[in-house]
Design a protein around this motif. Structure first.
Motif, PDB file in Angstrom:
ATOM      1  N   GLY A 118       5.259   5.031   1.041  1.00  0.00           N
ATOM      2  CA  GLY A 118       5.875   5.119   2.140  1.00  0.00           C
ATOM      3  C   GLY A 118       5.460   3.907   3.044  1.00  0.00           C
ATOM      4  N   GLN A 119       3.630   4.421   2.670  1.00  0.00           N
ATOM      5  CA  GLN A 119       3.011   3.178   4.045  1.00  0.00           C
ATOM      6  C   GLN A 119       2.917   1.891   2.726  1.00  0.00           C
ATOM      7  OE1 GLN A 119      -0.810   4.917   3.023  1.00  0.00           O
ATOM      8  NE2 GLN A 119      -1.074   6.723   4.994  1.00  0.00           N
ATOM      9  N   GLU A 120       3.322   1.690   1.986  1.00  0.00           N
ATOM     10  CA  GLU A 120       3.188   0.559   0.930  1.00  0.00           C
ATOM     11  C   GLU A 120       4.985   0.528   1.346  1.00  0.00           C
ATOM     12  OE1 GLU A 120       0.686  -1.673  -0.900  1.00  0.00           O
ATOM     13  OE2 GLU A 120      -0.315  -0.026   0.437  1.00  0.00           O
ATOM     14  N   LEU A 121       5.633   0.372   1.497  1.00  0.00           N
ATOM     15  CA  LEU A 121       7.030  -0.019   1.620  1.00  0.00           C
ATOM     16  C   LEU A 121       6.807  -0.746   2.747  1.00  0.00           C
ATOM     17  CD1 LEU A 121       9.049   2.612  -0.065  1.00  0.00           C
ATOM     18  CD2 LEU A 121       9.444   0.883  -0.426  1.00  0.00           C
ATOM     19  N   HIS A 122       6.264   0.006   4.555  1.00  0.00           N
ATOM     20  CA  HIS A 122       6.193  -0.311   5.400  1.00  0.00           C
ATOM     21  C   HIS A 122       5.548  -1.607   6.350  1.00  0.00           C
ATOM     22  CE1 HIS A 122       5.167  -0.039  10.049  1.00  0.00           C
ATOM     23  NE2 HIS A 122       6.225   0.468  10.322  1.00  0.00           N
ATOM     24  N   ASP A 123       4.373  -1.372   5.395  1.00  0.00           N
ATOM     25  CA  ASP A 123       3.000  -2.031   5.428  1.00  0.00           C
ATOM     26  C   ASP A 123       3.472  -3.792   4.707  1.00  0.00           C
ATOM     27  OD1 ASP A 123       2.152  -0.694   7.548  1.00  0.00           O
ATOM     28  OD2 ASP A 123       0.523   0.667   6.106  1.00  0.00           O
ATOM     29  N   VAL A 161       5.802  -3.497   1.506  1.00  0.00           N
ATOM     30  CA  VAL A 161       7.143  -4.200   1.074  1.00  0.00           C
ATOM     31  C   VAL A 161       7.340  -5.316   2.673  1.00  0.00           C
ATOM     32  CG1 VAL A 161       9.402  -4.006  -0.258  1.00  0.00           C
ATOM     33  CG2 VAL A 161       6.943  -3.093  -1.401  1.00  0.00           C
ATOM     34  N   GLY A 162       7.601  -4.417   3.296  1.00  0.00           N
ATOM     35  CA  GLY A 162       8.289  -4.700   4.673  1.00  0.00           C
ATOM     36  C   GLY A 162       7.486  -6.105   5.027  1.00  0.00           C
ATOM     37  N   GLN A 163       6.964  -6.193   4.687  1.00  0.00           N
ATOM     38  CA  GLN A 163       5.974  -7.818   5.828  1.00  0.00           C
ATOM     39  C   GLN A 163       6.232  -8.717   3.883  1.00  0.00           C
ATOM     40  OE1 GLN A 163       1.447  -7.363   5.246  1.00  0.00           O
ATOM     41  NE2 GLN A 163       1.371  -9.442   6.719  1.00  0.00           N
ATOM     42  N   LEU A 164       6.943  -8.474   3.085  1.00  0.00           N
ATOM     43  CA  LEU A 164       7.195  -9.244   2.282  1.00  0.00           C
ATOM     44  C   LEU A 164       8.361  -9.799   2.310  1.00  0.00           C
ATOM     45  CD1 LEU A 164       5.402  -8.374  -0.990  1.00  0.00           C
ATOM     46  CD2 LEU A 164       5.162 -10.478   0.565  1.00  0.00           C
ATOM     47  N   GLN A 204       6.815 -11.340  -6.367  1.00  0.00           N
ATOM     48  CA  GLN A 204       5.860 -10.248  -5.503  1.00  0.00           C
ATOM     49  C   GLN A 204       6.114  -8.942  -5.047  1.00  0.00           C
ATOM     50  OE1 GLN A 204       3.031 -12.187  -3.239  1.00  0.00           O
ATOM     51  NE2 GLN A 204       1.679 -10.576  -2.411  1.00  0.00           N
ATOM     52  N   CYS A 205       7.237  -9.123  -4.332  1.00  0.00           N
ATOM     53  CA  CYS A 205       7.999  -8.206  -3.633  1.00  0.00           C
ATOM     54  C   CYS A 205       8.496  -6.608  -4.761  1.00  0.00           C
ATOM     55  CB  CYS A 205       9.154  -8.430  -2.625  1.00  0.00           C
ATOM     56  SG  CYS A 205       9.975  -6.782  -1.843  1.00  0.00           S
ATOM     57  N   ILE A 206       9.040  -7.908  -5.626  1.00  0.00           N
ATOM     58  CA  ILE A 206       9.484  -6.767  -7.405  1.00  0.00           C
ATOM     59  C   ILE A 206       8.325  -5.917  -7.781  1.00  0.00           C
ATOM     60  CG2 ILE A 206      11.068  -7.241  -9.663  1.00  0.00           C
ATOM     61  CD1 ILE A 206      12.426  -9.287  -7.543  1.00  0.00           C
TER      62      ILE A 206
END
Length: 247
Positions: A71-76, A78-81, A106-108
């Motif tokens: 959840g944190q990675e998706l927000h901080d 992946v969301g930023q990418l 990178q996102c993938i």
């Protein structure tokens, strides 16, 4: 003649008493041995139940922590990418398109890694070194604590169930350091069958601080996988946690 009869009677009575005593002793030993076997069987069954419970709890806790991390990675991350990709796509030049391709790749990669972490089958192939590198990377991303990993482990981690419990114990150790230690640097050492975590935080007085339920639970889990877990700490001088395997 009466003396011979008395001697014969004594021998018969003595023999009968001896046979009775031997029979009673054998019967006692049989009953004692069976009772001991029953106790050992019950003890093994109890340990098996405790191990299965520890495994189930460890799997659930790892998954919960993984969901939080994802959840944190998706927000901080992946969301930023994705936001950066959106910005670069708004520019028509070739350099922007190349940058978009790089960011998308990178996102993938990030999404694929998160997807793999949601399935506990990753534990089958993951080595102790790789697991610790990933956990220390999470520490560095989430805090200002610097980390280092030294040495190589010689632990035989073919038993995936024991590996999962060990991984969860290590996660709990790292969580406690982040929550309580107020450390600036965390060092993890692997040497043979020993895993040692050092932090340079505030430490604690071992005589004044009793082991809480969380620490006692980690120690118990360690015993279920054939390991011994000890703490060394002193106020103002950090804490050292060592996990040592007997076999």
């Amino acid at each position: 003649m009466p003396e011979d009869f008395s001697q014969i009677s004594f021998i018969i009575i003595a023999s009968a008493c001896l046979v009775f005593a031997m029979t009673s002793f054998i019967a006692f030993m049989v009953v004692y041995h069976r009772g001991k076997q029953l106790k050992n069987k019950q003890h093994v069954q109890q340990l098996t139940l405790e191990f299965q419970k520890a495994l189930a709890d460890s799997e659930r806790e790892i998954q919960e922590q993984t969901f939080t991390h994802v959840g944190q990675e998706l927000h901080d991350n992946v969301g930023q990418l994705l936001s950066l990709i959106k910005l670069t796509l708004s520019r028509p030049d070739e350099e922007a398109r190349n940058e978009s391709r790089h960011l998308l790749a990178q996102c993938i990669k990030e999404v694929r890694e998160m997807s793999q972490s949601l399935n506990l089958h990753w534990a089958h192939a993951l080595s102790l070194n790789d697991f610790l590198e990933g956990e220390l990377l999470k520490v560095k991303r989430a805090t200002q604590i610097t980390t280092s990993l030294e040495g190589e482990s010689r632990l035989d981690l073919q038993d995936v169930q024991k590996k999962i419990i060990l991984f969860r114990i290590l996660q709990e150790c790292l969580h406690n350091i982040l929550k309580h230690a107020q450390a600036h640097h965390l060092r993890v050492q692997l040497e043979g069958r020993h895993i040692t975590l050092h932090d340079d935080g505030i430490g604690f007085n071992e005589e004044e601080v009793k082991l809480g339920a969380g620490l006692a639970n980690m120690r118990h889990r360690a015993s279920l996988i054939g390991a011994r877990m000890v703490w060394y700490s002193e106020s103002g001088k950090g804490t050292q946690v060592q996990i040592s395997f007997n076999l």
